[in-house]
Design an enzyme around this catalytic site. Structure first.
Site: not given
Ligand code: FAD
Length: 378
Positions: A48, A211
């Protein structure tokens, strides 16, 4: 303002890191993103993106592109998973921007297009970083290294940047898993049932959120929250099965039974968590998104918080200039901590929109209309 001499390194090109990259580039900063994955593929999951996020995507010219490929539900329905009774009908319009549900892979691809080609370097797994006072030294698994003026840790729940600031600590397993499945809408045609645009089915101790993930409504997606005593597997997810789903949702509504019957492939993801961190930045390093405040996903706002963080951090750096990163990081944390913690708390409690409530505090939020807070001055 950018001095033109700074190098901002973002670790992770997830939804938060990519948003930070685009917004900082838009503001004129010199940005490089280091991503561990060899490339991004279109894995089967939806997401979403609420009006609070679409307001941010407007800044980088991405909102209409996202709307064009997304399903844009008018309501979030909450229904009793056993009887089908409606528990709430929450309007998703009227918060200043569109509410989208979309395929994560398609969203990520759009985000990549908002940045100058070459901004993201793939296959760069950060293994070590060191703030030596005058810059930050970064070392990657492939034996290469880089230097940056400041580093943004957008590297998710197992963040290496967080570990450098606060020490190694595993996230807590919440005791819950999420099953995820993408279903071809074609397979649903045989059922004499209505498949609503955006509906959460609630049981006494479990739920299923469902959805569409495309504007054509040809993909229907479900993600569950189901208690699961221990997580005994390695890795981010394991394969589940139609049989396991049938067992988990035995006795639930015919729509749920139809979804399970139409499932070809379903995976099971452990849901992890952390308590609010004592600090969000130190020296030249700062955290955002799941690296900073991971949560159970039950409000569908985890990525939204990462993207809001990115927007506020970019605003603060624009305000102070990259040389005064210390002030920018302090303002950023002061402006974001309460909101991120509040969303984290409500999301973990899994109560959001179960009954008729006003979600304006979440969806009506406009990060650009918020004051930049300076708590040490207040
Ligand atoms: P991440 O998406 O985890 O991205 C981190 C990135 O860093 C990744 O690409 C990874 O490969 C990279 N990385 C990690 N370690 C290293 C390293 N050492 N060196 C280089 N790169 C690295 N949120 C919503 O807003 N809406 C939703 O509908 C929703 N549904 C969800 C459903 C589920 C089942 C889950 C588990 C989560 C959901 N979320 C949702 C939450 C959402 O997925 C996360 O909060 C979001 O992905 C966080 O984004 P981020 O960029 O902080 O981290």
């Amino acid at each position: 303002m950018s001095t033109g001499n700074e190098k901002i390194a973002i670790i992770g090109a997830g939804l938060g890191g990519a948003a930070a990259g685009a917004l900082l580039q838009h503001a004129g900063f010199n940005v490089q993103i280091f991503e561990q994955a060899p490339s991004f593929s279109r894995l089967g999951a939806g997401i979403h993106m609420g009006p609070n996020v679409l307001k941010i995507f407007q800044r980088i010219g991405m909102d209409q592109k996202l709307i064009d490929i997304s399903s844009t539900p008018a309501y979030w329905f909450s229904r009793d998973g056993l009887t089908g009774d409606y528990l709430s009908r929450i309007p998703l319009e009227g918060y200043g921007a569109t509410y989208c549900t979309v395929h994560r892979g398609d969203l990520s691809a759009l985000q990549m297009d908002t940045m100058t080609p070459g901004t993201v370097q793939f296959n760069k797994r950060l293994t070590r970083l060191e703030d030596n006072g005058s810059d930050v030294y970064l070392e990657f698994q492939d034996g290469t290294s880089a230097r940056a003026t400041i580093v943004i840790g957008a590297d998710g729940i197992n963040s290496r940047v967080r570990e450098t600031l606060l020490g190694a600590e595993k996230p807590h397993y919440s005791g819950w898993v999420g099953h995820r499945a993408m279903i071809s809408a074609e397979k649903l045609k045989k059922f004499d049932l209505t498949f609503e645009d955006c509906v959460k089915w609630w049981g006494p101790d479990r739920h299923m959120m469902v959805y569409y993930t495309t504007s054509r409504r040809d993909e229907y997606y479900y993600v569950t929250g189901v208690p699961h005593p221990a997580w005994e597997f390695d890795g981010a997810f394991v394969q589940s099965s139609r049989e396991e789903m049938s067992e988990a949702f035995a006795g639930y509504h015919p729509v749920i039974q139809a979804l399970i019957e139409a499932t070809d492939d379903v995976t099971k993801w452990p849901l992890f968590n952390r308590n609010p961190l004592p600090l969000w930045s130190q020296g030249r390093m700062v955290l955002l998104g799941d690296a900073c405040h991971p949560m159970k996903p039950h409000m569908a706002q985890g990525a939204a918080m990462a993207i809001e963080d990115a927007a506020m951090l970019a605003r603060c750096l624009e305000e102070t200039g990259s040389q005064d990163y210390a002030t920018a990081f302090r303002l950023y944390e002061a402006s974001r901590r309460d909101r991120a913690t509040q969303v984290q708390t409500v999301s973990n409690a899994n109560t959001f929109l179960q009954t008729q409530e006003d979600p304006s505090w979440v969806y009506g939020y406009d990060v650009y209309a918020e004051p930049i807070l300076d708590k040490s001055v207040a």
